[in-house]
Scaffold this motif. Structure first.
Motif, PDB file in Angstrom:
ATOM      1  N   SER A 204      -2.558  -3.652   9.450  1.00 24.24           N
ATOM      2  CA  SER A 204      -3.646  -4.088  10.336  1.00 24.24           C
ATOM      3  C   SER A 204      -3.089  -4.707  11.614  1.00 24.24           C
ATOM      4  O   SER A 204      -3.590  -4.458  12.717  1.00 24.24           O
ATOM      5  CB  SER A 204      -4.533  -5.104   9.617  1.00 24.24           C
ATOM      6  OG  SER A 204      -5.194  -4.499   8.523  1.00 24.24           O
ATOM      7  N   GLU A 205      -2.031  -5.492  11.467  1.00 22.30           N
ATOM      8  CA  GLU A 205      -1.416  -6.131  12.628  1.00 22.30           C
ATOM      9  C   GLU A 205      -0.804  -5.089  13.564  1.00 22.30           C
ATOM     10  O   GLU A 205      -0.906  -5.199  14.791  1.00 22.30           O
ATOM     11  CB  GLU A 205      -0.339  -7.103  12.148  1.00 22.30           C
ATOM     12  CG  GLU A 205       0.275  -7.951  13.254  1.00 22.30           C
ATOM     13  CD  GLU A 205       1.294  -8.944  12.717  1.00 22.30           C
ATOM     14  OE1 GLU A 205       2.247  -9.250  13.448  1.00 22.30           O
ATOM     15  OE2 GLU A 205       1.141  -9.389  11.561  1.00 22.30           O
ATOM     16  N   ARG A 206      -0.215  -4.051  12.979  1.00 21.04           N
ATOM     17  CA  ARG A 206       0.430  -3.006  13.781  1.00 21.04           C
ATOM     18  C   ARG A 206      -0.581  -2.252  14.632  1.00 21.04           C
ATOM     19  O   ARG A 206      -0.250  -1.769  15.719  1.00 21.04           O
ATOM     20  CB  ARG A 206       1.163  -2.044  12.840  1.00 21.04           C
ATOM     21  CG  ARG A 206       1.883  -0.909  13.533  1.00 21.04           C
ATOM     22  CD  ARG A 206       2.722  -0.123  12.551  1.00 21.04           C
ATOM     23  NE  ARG A 206       3.288   1.067  13.141  1.00 21.04           N
ATOM     24  CZ  ARG A 206       4.040   1.940  12.483  1.00 21.04           C
ATOM     25  NH1 ARG A 206       4.325   1.731  11.217  1.00 21.04           N
ATOM     26  NH2 ARG A 206       4.508   3.008  13.075  1.00 21.04           N
ATOM     27  N   THR A 207      -1.802  -2.137  14.141  1.00 15.47           N
ATOM     28  CA  THR A 207      -2.814  -1.353  14.861  1.00 15.47           C
ATOM     29  C   THR A 207      -3.810  -2.222  15.617  1.00 15.47           C
ATOM     30  O   THR A 207      -4.737  -1.706  16.242  1.00 15.47           O
ATOM     31  CB  THR A 207      -3.597  -0.458  13.869  1.00 15.47           C
ATOM     32  OG1 THR A 207      -4.191  -1.285  12.848  1.00 15.47           O
ATOM     33  CG2 THR A 207      -2.674   0.544  13.200  1.00 15.47           C
ATOM     34  N   ALA A 208      -3.615  -3.532  15.606  1.00 15.98           N
ATOM     35  CA  ALA A 208      -4.605  -4.468  16.172  1.00 15.98           C
ATOM     36  C   ALA A 208      -4.819  -4.294  17.671  1.00 15.98           C
ATOM     37  O   ALA A 208      -5.915  -4.565  18.173  1.00 15.98           O
ATOM     38  CB  ALA A 208      -4.192  -5.903  15.872  1.00 15.98           C
ATOM     39  N   ASP A 209      -3.794  -3.843  18.400  1.00 16.88           N
ATOM     40  CA  ASP A 209      -3.951  -3.704  19.852  1.00 16.88           C
ATOM     41  C   ASP A 209      -4.271  -2.275  20.278  1.00 16.88           C
ATOM     42  O   ASP A 209      -4.280  -1.972  21.475  1.00 16.88           O
ATOM     43  CB  ASP A 209      -2.701  -4.220  20.577  1.00 16.88           C
ATOM     44  CG  ASP A 209      -1.450  -3.425  20.243  1.00 16.88           C
ATOM     45  OD1 ASP A 209      -1.498  -2.603  19.284  1.00 16.88           O
ATOM     46  OD2 ASP A 209      -0.424  -3.607  20.926  1.00 16.88           O
ATOM     47  N   PHE A 210      -4.545  -1.379  19.328  1.00 21.78           N
ATOM     48  CA  PHE A 210      -4.978  -0.032  19.689  1.00 21.78           C
ATOM     49  C   PHE A 210      -6.414  -0.120  20.242  1.00 21.78           C
ATOM     50  O   PHE A 210      -7.184  -0.994  19.827  1.00 21.78           O
ATOM     51  CB  PHE A 210      -4.999   0.897  18.473  1.00 21.78           C
ATOM     52  CG  PHE A 210      -3.645   1.206  17.872  1.00 21.78           C
ATOM     53  CD1 PHE A 210      -2.478   0.599  18.307  1.00 21.78           C
ATOM     54  CD2 PHE A 210      -3.551   2.132  16.844  1.00 21.78           C
ATOM     55  CE1 PHE A 210      -1.251   0.887  17.733  1.00 21.78           C
ATOM     56  CE2 PHE A 210      -2.331   2.436  16.265  1.00 21.78           C
ATOM     57  CZ  PHE A 210      -1.182   1.815  16.709  1.00 21.78           C
ATOM     58  N   PRO A 211      -6.821   0.764  21.148  1.00 23.15           N
ATOM     59  CA  PRO A 211      -8.207   0.763  21.615  1.00 23.15           C
ATOM     60  C   PRO A 211      -9.225   0.830  20.466  1.00 23.15           C
ATOM     61  O   PRO A 211     -10.250   0.156  20.506  1.00 23.15           O
ATOM     62  CB  PRO A 211      -8.278   2.005  22.503  1.00 23.15           C
ATOM     63  CG  PRO A 211      -6.888   2.107  23.067  1.00 23.15           C
ATOM     64  CD  PRO A 211      -5.983   1.706  21.933  1.00 23.15           C
ATOM     65  N   ILE A 212      -8.948   1.643  19.465  1.00 18.59           N
ATOM     66  CA  ILE A 212      -9.716   1.610  18.205  1.00 18.59           C
ATOM     67  C   ILE A 212      -8.787   0.974  17.181  1.00 18.59           C
ATOM     68  O   ILE A 212      -7.859   1.634  16.682  1.00 18.59           O
ATOM     69  CB  ILE A 212     -10.171   3.007  17.769  1.00 18.59           C
ATOM     70  CG1 ILE A 212     -11.054   3.631  18.860  1.00 18.59           C
ATOM     71  CG2 ILE A 212     -10.939   2.931  16.446  1.00 18.59           C
ATOM     72  CD1 ILE A 212     -11.468   5.062  18.580  1.00 18.59           C
ATOM     73  N   PRO A 213      -8.989  -0.316  16.889  1.00 19.55           N
ATOM     74  CA  PRO A 213      -7.945  -1.092  16.209  1.00 19.55           C
ATOM     75  C   PRO A 213      -7.934  -0.975  14.692  1.00 19.55           C
ATOM     76  O   PRO A 213      -8.198  -1.930  13.966  1.00 19.55           O
ATOM     77  CB  PRO A 213      -8.282  -2.528  16.645  1.00 19.55           C
ATOM     78  CG  PRO A 213      -9.763  -2.523  16.810  1.00 19.55           C
ATOM     79  CD  PRO A 213     -10.125  -1.152  17.314  1.00 19.55           C
ATOM     80  N   ARG A 214      -7.603   0.211  14.213  1.00 16.95           N
ATOM     81  CA  ARG A 214      -7.418   0.389  12.775  1.00 16.95           C
ATOM     82  C   ARG A 214      -6.530   1.598  12.537  1.00 16.95           C
ATOM     83  O   ARG A 214      -6.463   2.508  13.377  1.00 16.95           O
ATOM     84  CB  ARG A 214      -8.764   0.574  12.069  1.00 16.95           C
ATOM     85  CG  ARG A 214      -9.515   1.863  12.451  1.00 16.95           C
ATOM     86  CD  ARG A 214     -10.728   2.065  11.565  1.00 16.95           C
ATOM     87  NE  ARG A 214     -11.492   3.260  11.896  1.00 16.95           N
ATOM     88  CZ  ARG A 214     -11.219   4.495  11.448  1.00 16.95           C
ATOM     89  NH1 ARG A 214     -10.158   4.693  10.664  1.00 16.95           N
ATOM     90  NH2 ARG A 214     -11.975   5.520  11.788  1.00 16.95           N
ATOM     91  N   PRO A 215      -5.850   1.629  11.396  1.00 18.44           N
ATOM     92  CA  PRO A 215      -5.090   2.836  11.057  1.00 18.44           C
ATOM     93  C   PRO A 215      -6.036   3.966  10.675  1.00 18.44           C
ATOM     94  O   PRO A 215      -7.199   3.728  10.327  1.00 18.44           O
ATOM     95  CB  PRO A 215      -4.257   2.389   9.851  1.00 18.44           C
ATOM     96  CG  PRO A 215      -5.058   1.301   9.223  1.00 18.44           C
ATOM     97  CD  PRO A 215      -5.745   0.593  10.354  1.00 18.44           C
ATOM     98  N   ALA A 216      -5.543   5.187  10.739  1.00 21.56           N
ATOM     99  CA  ALA A 216      -6.326   6.335  10.275  1.00 21.56           C
ATOM    100  C   ALA A 216      -6.443   6.304   8.760  1.00 21.56           C
ATOM    101  O   ALA A 216      -5.527   5.857   8.052  1.00 21.56           O
ATOM    102  CB  ALA A 216      -5.654   7.634  10.710  1.00 21.56           C
ATOM    103  N   GLN A 217      -7.568   6.756   8.263  1.00 19.71           N
ATOM    104  CA  GLN A 217      -7.721   7.071   6.850  1.00 19.71           C
ATOM    105  C   GLN A 217      -7.468   8.574   6.675  1.00 19.71           C
ATOM    106  O   GLN A 217      -7.634   9.349   7.626  1.00 19.71           O
ATOM    107  CB  GLN A 217      -9.131   6.717   6.368  1.00 19.71           C
ATOM    108  CG  GLN A 217      -9.474   5.236   6.479  1.00 19.71           C
ATOM    109  CD  GLN A 217      -8.577   4.369   5.629  1.00 19.71           C
ATOM    110  OE1 GLN A 217      -8.251   4.722   4.495  1.00 19.71           O
ATOM    111  NE2 GLN A 217      -8.151   3.228   6.176  1.00 19.71           N
TER     112      GLN A 217
END
Length: 248
Positions: A204-217
């Motif tokens: 979650s921390e790794r993807t927190a600054d993405f425009p859509i802030p979550r990993p892919a499922q």
């Protein structure tokens, strides 16, 4: 000859491969579930796909073995006489710090290149004659943003996916117009792979600054695979990035 459309999904025991197999089954495809080592999980995928009403051919095959791949496709041809969609999802990696050049042995290089780059080529080559006979022969390679940015689990992994991306373009030209060849390039996926090296909180921390802030499922990637396989008739040689805007 099987009346239903047929899809081969390599590495479909778990994760994205399983999600793709299920989605194609929902679309009325019969499914070839391929696995290398994860037999128990592959049996689970088989049962889930059959619950969707599809027929399933379960085949163990290491895609880095050209002879084994040819045998797999021969088995599909003997059983069903057709193949309409090939999803090259099988992949492997090692998590090695990029600066640690000495840790990346030749054995690791050969395994990663063998599965991630040679494997899709072997599968496409073996299946091309069947895909050409389909009304909508399509190949979708499951690649990675690592092949675009050079950021990923290891230098060898990034290189293998970079090669897969350029091979996608080469084969899209070589096999047109009968067969379309595209790649999906996911960013971080919430899957067994990443869980080997990071916790849910770290992901979650790794993807927190993405425009859509979550990993892919896995289903997010399956959405795109289905689009490239079935939802378009004019797209070929494309690398479709699905990463929440990370590489934008």
């Amino acid at each position: 000859m099987n009346e239903n459309n047929v899809a081969l999904v390599t590495g479909s025991a778990t994760g994205v491969g399983r999600a793709c197999a299920l989605r194609l089954a929902e679309e009325g495809f019969d499914i070839v579930v391929n696995y290398s080592r994860s037999q128990a999980e592959a049996e689970e995928t088989k049962a889930l796909v059959e619950a969707e009403g599809a027929s399933v051919l379960l085949i163990q095959c290491d895609v880095s073995d050209d002879a084994a791949v040819k045998k797999m496709v021969t088995e599909i041809e003997s059983e069903w006489g057709r193949l309409d969609v090939l999803i090259n999802n099988a992949g492997t990696t090692e998590f090695i710090e990029h600066k640690d050049l000495d840790a990346l042995s030749e054995e690791i290089w050969d395994r990663i290149i063998g599965v991630n780059l040679k494997g899709p080529f072997f599968c496409i080559r073996a299946a091309a004659h069947l895909l050409r006979e389909s009304e909508f022969g399509a190949v979708v390679n499951v690649s990675s943003t690592a092949g675009i940015t050079g950021q990923g689990s290891s230098v060898a992994y990034c290189a293998s996916k970079g090669g897969l991306n350029t091979m996608t373009k080469s084969l899209a030209r070589a096999l047109a117009p009968e067969i379309r060849v595209n790649s999906v390039c996911p960013g971080p996926i919430d899957s067994r792979w990443l869980k080997q090296v990071m916790t849910d909180d770290e992901l979650s921390e790794r993807t927190a600054d993405f425009p859509i802030p979550r990993p892919a499922q896995p289903d997010d990637i399956a959405d795109t695979v289905l689009y490239l396989a079935l939802g378009t008739t004019l797209s070929t040689g494309q690398l479709l990035v699905v990463d929440g805007g990370r590489t934008m």
